[in-house]
Design a protein around this motif. Structure first.
Motif, PDB file in Angstrom:
ATOM      1  N   PHE A  70      50.920  49.295  62.119  1.00 49.76           N
ATOM      2  CA  PHE A  70      49.641  49.180  61.441  1.00 49.76           C
ATOM      3  C   PHE A  70      48.860  47.965  61.965  1.00 49.76           C
ATOM      4  O   PHE A  70      48.673  47.823  63.165  1.00 49.76           O
ATOM      5  CB  PHE A  70      49.853  49.139  59.923  1.00 49.76           C
ATOM      6  CG  PHE A  70      50.383  50.436  59.356  1.00 49.76           C
ATOM      7  CD1 PHE A  70      49.533  51.349  58.744  1.00 49.76           C
ATOM      8  CD2 PHE A  70      51.732  50.770  59.444  1.00 49.76           C
ATOM      9  CE1 PHE A  70      50.014  52.556  58.224  1.00 49.76           C
ATOM     10  CE2 PHE A  70      52.220  51.963  58.934  1.00 49.76           C
ATOM     11  CZ  PHE A  70      51.355  52.853  58.327  1.00 49.76           C
ATOM     12  N   SER A  71      48.427  47.067  61.083  1.00 45.46           N
ATOM     13  CA  SER A  71      47.495  46.017  61.496  1.00 45.46           C
ATOM     14  C   SER A  71      48.121  44.891  62.301  1.00 45.46           C
ATOM     15  O   SER A  71      47.399  44.022  62.798  1.00 45.46           O
ATOM     16  CB  SER A  71      46.788  45.433  60.271  1.00 45.46           C
ATOM     17  OG  SER A  71      45.873  46.364  59.748  1.00 45.46           O
ATOM     18  N   VAL A  72      49.434  44.882  62.473  1.00 47.17           N
ATOM     19  CA  VAL A  72      50.028  43.972  63.458  1.00 47.17           C
ATOM     20  C   VAL A  72      49.372  44.211  64.816  1.00 47.17           C
ATOM     21  O   VAL A  72      49.242  43.308  65.643  1.00 47.17           O
ATOM     22  CB  VAL A  72      51.557  44.168  63.527  1.00 47.17           C
ATOM     23  CG1 VAL A  72      52.162  43.390  64.698  1.00 47.17           C
ATOM     24  CG2 VAL A  72      52.205  43.709  62.220  1.00 47.17           C
ATOM     25  N   LEU A 117      57.593  55.905  56.606  1.00 51.78           N
ATOM     26  CA  LEU A 117      57.750  56.744  55.426  1.00 51.78           C
ATOM     27  C   LEU A 117      56.843  56.252  54.305  1.00 51.78           C
ATOM     28  O   LEU A 117      56.654  55.048  54.127  1.00 51.78           O
ATOM     29  CB  LEU A 117      59.207  56.715  54.959  1.00 51.78           C
ATOM     30  CG  LEU A 117      60.215  57.174  56.014  1.00 51.78           C
ATOM     31  CD1 LEU A 117      61.640  57.007  55.493  1.00 51.78           C
ATOM     32  CD2 LEU A 117      59.964  58.628  56.413  1.00 51.78           C
ATOM     33  N   PRO A 118      56.265  57.160  53.521  1.00 51.89           N
ATOM     34  CA  PRO A 118      55.338  56.748  52.457  1.00 51.89           C
ATOM     35  C   PRO A 118      56.026  55.905  51.397  1.00 51.89           C
ATOM     36  O   PRO A 118      57.251  55.947  51.235  1.00 51.89           O
ATOM     37  CB  PRO A 118      54.852  58.077  51.864  1.00 51.89           C
ATOM     38  CG  PRO A 118      55.347  59.149  52.751  1.00 51.89           C
ATOM     39  CD  PRO A 118      56.436  58.605  53.600  1.00 51.89           C
ATOM     40  N   MET A 119      55.219  55.154  50.681  1.00 52.24           N
ATOM     41  CA  MET A 119      55.705  54.331  49.583  1.00 52.24           C
ATOM     42  C   MET A 119      56.322  55.206  48.495  1.00 52.24           C
ATOM     43  O   MET A 119      55.832  56.293  48.206  1.00 52.24           O
ATOM     44  CB  MET A 119      54.530  53.528  49.003  1.00 52.24           C
ATOM     45  CG  MET A 119      54.900  52.521  47.941  1.00 52.24           C
ATOM     46  SD  MET A 119      53.418  51.845  47.126  1.00 52.24           S
ATOM     47  CE  MET A 119      52.524  51.161  48.512  1.00 52.24           C
ATOM     48  N   LEU A 120      57.407  54.719  47.889  1.00 55.45           N
ATOM     49  CA  LEU A 120      58.008  55.356  46.725  1.00 55.45           C
ATOM     50  C   LEU A 120      58.003  54.341  45.586  1.00 55.45           C
ATOM     51  O   LEU A 120      59.023  53.702  45.292  1.00 55.45           O
ATOM     52  CB  LEU A 120      59.438  55.815  47.024  1.00 55.45           C
ATOM     53  CG  LEU A 120      59.619  57.020  47.952  1.00 55.45           C
ATOM     54  CD1 LEU A 120      61.094  57.307  48.166  1.00 55.45           C
ATOM     55  CD2 LEU A 120      58.916  58.246  47.366  1.00 55.45           C
ATOM     56  N   PRO A 121      56.860  54.161  44.928  1.00 51.34           N
ATOM     57  CA  PRO A 121      56.785  53.129  43.896  1.00 51.34           C
ATOM     58  C   PRO A 121      57.602  53.487  42.669  1.00 51.34           C
ATOM     59  O   PRO A 121      57.741  54.657  42.304  1.00 51.34           O
ATOM     60  CB  PRO A 121      55.289  53.079  43.565  1.00 51.34           C
ATOM     61  CG  PRO A 121      54.770  54.430  43.941  1.00 51.34           C
ATOM     62  CD  PRO A 121      55.592  54.880  45.115  1.00 51.34           C
ATOM     63  N   VAL A 166      49.159  56.679  56.285  1.00 50.18           N
ATOM     64  CA  VAL A 166      50.524  56.827  56.800  1.00 50.18           C
ATOM     65  C   VAL A 166      50.608  58.041  57.726  1.00 50.18           C
ATOM     66  O   VAL A 166      51.151  57.954  58.838  1.00 50.18           O
ATOM     67  CB  VAL A 166      51.533  56.954  55.646  1.00 50.18           C
ATOM     68  CG1 VAL A 166      52.937  57.244  56.192  1.00 50.18           C
ATOM     69  CG2 VAL A 166      51.561  55.669  54.824  1.00 50.18           C
ATOM     70  N   ALA A 167      50.073  59.178  57.288  1.00 52.88           N
ATOM     71  CA  ALA A 167      50.082  60.364  58.138  1.00 52.88           C
ATOM     72  C   ALA A 167      49.303  60.124  59.426  1.00 52.88           C
ATOM     73  O   ALA A 167      49.693  60.592  60.506  1.00 52.88           O
ATOM     74  CB  ALA A 167      49.487  61.558  57.377  1.00 52.88           C
ATOM     75  N   PHE A 168      48.219  59.380  59.326  1.00 56.33           N
ATOM     76  CA  PHE A 168      47.406  59.073  60.504  1.00 56.33           C
ATOM     77  C   PHE A 168      48.196  58.274  61.533  1.00 56.33           C
ATOM     78  O   PHE A 168      48.228  58.617  62.713  1.00 56.33           O
ATOM     79  CB  PHE A 168      46.163  58.291  60.068  1.00 56.33           C
ATOM     80  CG  PHE A 168      45.332  57.773  61.199  1.00 56.33           C
ATOM     81  CD1 PHE A 168      44.555  58.622  61.966  1.00 56.33           C
ATOM     82  CD2 PHE A 168      45.321  56.421  61.497  1.00 56.33           C
ATOM     83  CE1 PHE A 168      43.788  58.148  63.017  1.00 56.33           C
ATOM     84  CE2 PHE A 168      44.556  55.923  62.547  1.00 56.33           C
ATOM     85  CZ  PHE A 168      43.788  56.791  63.309  1.00 56.33           C
ATOM     86  N   VAL A 169      48.857  57.217  61.093  1.00 58.77           N
ATOM     87  CA  VAL A 169      49.596  56.362  62.026  1.00 58.77           C
ATOM     88  C   VAL A 169      50.759  57.109  62.670  1.00 58.77           C
ATOM     89  O   VAL A 169      51.128  56.843  63.823  1.00 58.77           O
ATOM     90  CB  VAL A 169      50.075  55.083  61.304  1.00 58.77           C
ATOM     91  CG1 VAL A 169      51.117  54.342  62.124  1.00 58.77           C
ATOM     92  CG2 VAL A 169      48.887  54.172  61.021  1.00 58.77           C
ATOM     93  N   ARG A 223      59.583  47.513  58.999  1.00 58.43           N
ATOM     94  CA  ARG A 223      60.350  48.358  58.090  1.00 58.43           C
ATOM     95  C   ARG A 223      59.741  49.749  58.109  1.00 58.43           C
ATOM     96  O   ARG A 223      58.547  49.916  58.356  1.00 58.43           O
ATOM     97  CB  ARG A 223      60.369  47.782  56.679  1.00 58.43           C
ATOM     98  CG  ARG A 223      59.029  47.482  56.094  1.00 58.43           C
ATOM     99  CD  ARG A 223      59.134  46.937  54.678  1.00 58.43           C
ATOM    100  NE  ARG A 223      59.442  47.989  53.729  1.00 58.43           N
ATOM    101  CZ  ARG A 223      59.972  47.797  52.522  1.00 58.43           C
ATOM    102  NH1 ARG A 223      60.282  46.577  52.135  1.00 58.43           N
ATOM    103  NH2 ARG A 223      60.195  48.807  51.701  1.00 58.43           N
ATOM    104  N   ARG A 224      60.561  50.755  57.815  1.00 58.17           N
ATOM    105  CA  ARG A 224      60.083  52.139  57.867  1.00 58.17           C
ATOM    106  C   ARG A 224      59.391  52.556  56.581  1.00 58.17           C
ATOM    107  O   ARG A 224      58.383  53.255  56.624  1.00 58.17           O
ATOM    108  CB  ARG A 224      61.239  53.104  58.138  1.00 58.17           C
ATOM    109  CG  ARG A 224      61.711  53.117  59.578  1.00 58.17           C
ATOM    110  CD  ARG A 224      62.636  54.306  59.809  1.00 58.17           C
ATOM    111  NE  ARG A 224      61.921  55.574  59.709  1.00 58.17           N
ATOM    112  CZ  ARG A 224      62.518  56.757  59.527  1.00 58.17           C
ATOM    113  NH1 ARG A 224      63.829  56.815  59.406  1.00 58.17           N
ATOM    114  NH2 ARG A 224      61.797  57.860  59.461  1.00 58.17           N
ATOM    115  N   ARG A 225      59.920  52.178  55.455  1.00 58.66           N
ATOM    116  CA  ARG A 225      59.319  52.581  54.187  1.00 58.66           C
ATOM    117  C   ARG A 225      58.125  51.694  53.865  1.00 58.66           C
ATOM    118  O   ARG A 225      58.226  50.475  53.896  1.00 58.66           O
ATOM    119  CB  ARG A 225      60.354  52.507  53.067  1.00 58.66           C
ATOM    120  CG  ARG A 225      59.812  52.787  51.666  1.00 58.66           C
ATOM    121  CD  ARG A 225      59.500  54.250  51.445  1.00 58.66           C
ATOM    122  NE  ARG A 225      60.717  55.069  51.441  1.00 58.66           N
ATOM    123  CZ  ARG A 225      60.723  56.389  51.501  1.00 58.66           C
ATOM    124  NH1 ARG A 225      59.575  57.050  51.593  1.00 58.66           N
ATOM    125  NH2 ARG A 225      61.853  57.055  51.509  1.00 58.66           N
TER     126      ARG A 225
END
Length: 384
Positions: A64-66, A207-211, A246-249, A358-360
């Motif tokens: 991402f923004s890194v 992987l998407p967030m799982l809050p 997330v899907a975009f990246v 991290r992946r998640r």
């Protein structure tokens, strides 16, 4: 290859044993992230190289923004060589940018998130956001969302394309091309702006967030009701159809084109290695930047209320002024975080370079909370 979730792999140099213990405490906790990497260099020497979960030390994922740090590095190289001047206007290099009262915006202000051009009134389609040239063309004619130069706010999905267009107008090459030619390939970095097909087998989707239920309640309470507020514009959540970052990246288009704001792919060694190469000799080559250039680009430029993200934020020339965000680190520490939790930085005083992935997707977004502990442990070992 998948590994035991709580099992830590890799090595640390003598004196950095506490870093391994801190990393092990995180990956052994619940809920366990399905893959994390931590790397650090001091004076170009790899002193921390750890991973756990469903990744290896060689695995690659979206950071991402890194990614923005690579765009700022390319810009710093051109400033150092005299091809760009920080206090000239963006319109001097890119005349179309002057539309709607943006003619006085300097490159320094643009890099410092002060231009007000945080996105498009009607949003972007995902295919458009994958192409920096399309973003730049649309934003050249966009009105700013505040009077340029008077305040700052995070240009989350726009800054890479805006800076990249200035770079292209001066050199004829894209940020991605210059980064590959002058940085990634010669220094052998596992951090790509445009993932080659030959490296796709190492890629792992973010992987998407799982809050948790508590986190979901916090998110609901803090959600802004306005579809067209500045945060929604900057992160393109005002777009129709809805935009999934997330899907975009993870998409093949973004992986191939690697938009300079969010599209980079790497591992902890790679993102830390980029900062190590900025600070000093690395992989048998000399430093990418002179010490004076590093100092100039690390100096805070915009500090205080962020008109986009809310709260306080600190920006140097593009890079985040992390010495202000993380009090345990050196005053001149600069770098950039990524939305899913990644963080990379360099500290010119200690020669320390840090990278974490991290992946998640971490709650609540931005640098994962464990970075505070991990970065402190690495820094304390480096100065001991």
């Amino acid at each position: 290859m998948a590994q035991g979730a709580g099992e830590v792999h890799g090595t640390v140099a003598e004196g950095f044993e506490a870093v391994r213990a801190e990393f092990a405490a995180f990956v052994g906790a619940e809920p366990v992230d399905p893959g994390a990497q931590l790397a650090a260099y001091q004076d170009g020497r790899l002193v921390v190289d750890l991973w756990a979960g469903e990744v290896t030390g060689d695995s690659l994922s979206g950071v991402f923004s890194v990614t923005k740090g690579a765009a700022y590095l390319v810009t710093a190289l051109l400033v150092e060589e005299g091809l760009l001047e920080l206090d000239r206007t963006v319109a001097d290099y890119w005349p179309e940018f002057a539309a709607h009262g943006k003619g006085a915006v300097t490159l320094r202000q643009l890099l410092s998130h002060r231009s007000g051009v945080i996105g498009a009134d009607d949003g972007f389609a995902a295919e458009e956001l994958a192409d920096d040239r399309i973003i730049a063309e649309r934003l050249a004619g966009q009105r700013p969302f505040w009077q340029p130069g008077t305040a700052h706010g995070y240009h989350a999905l726009a800054i890479g394309a805006l800076v990249g267009e200035v770079v292209r107008r001066v050199t004829g090459s894209s940020v991605q091309e210059l980064y590959e030619e002058r940085v990634r390939a010669p220094y052998g970095l596992d951090f790509y702006l445009g993932l080659p097909e030959s490296e796709r087998h190492r890629h792992r989707d973010v992987l998407p967030m799982l809050p948790t239920a508590e986190q979901q309640a916090t998110m609901a309470a803090s959600a802004h009701p306005g579809r067209y507020n500045r945060l929604a514009i900057a992160f393109n959540t005002s777009a129709d159809p809805a935009f999934d970052l997330v899907a975009f990246v993870n998409s093949r288009t973004a992986l191939a084109k690697s938009p300079a704001s969010v599209g980079g792919v790497g591992n902890a060694r790679g993102i830390a290695g980029m900062y190590a190469a900025m600070l000093g000799g690395f992989n048998g080559r000399g430093p990418l930047l002179k010490a004076d250039t590093v100092r100039d680009f690390a100096r805070p430029q915009s500090v205080g209320e962020d008109l986009v993200a809310g709260g306080s934020a600190s920006y140097a020339l593009g890079f985040q002024a992390l010495g202000l965000e993380y009090p345990a680190l050196g005053a001149d520490t600069f770098g950039h975080a990524g939305a899913a939790g990644a963080l990379a930085f360099g500290d010119p005083r200690t020669g320390l370079a840090y990278g974490y992935t991290r992946r998640r997707f971490a709650f609540p977004g931005g640098p994962a909370p464990e970075n505070e502990r991990l970065a402190r442990a690495v820094y304390q070992a480096a100065i001991a």
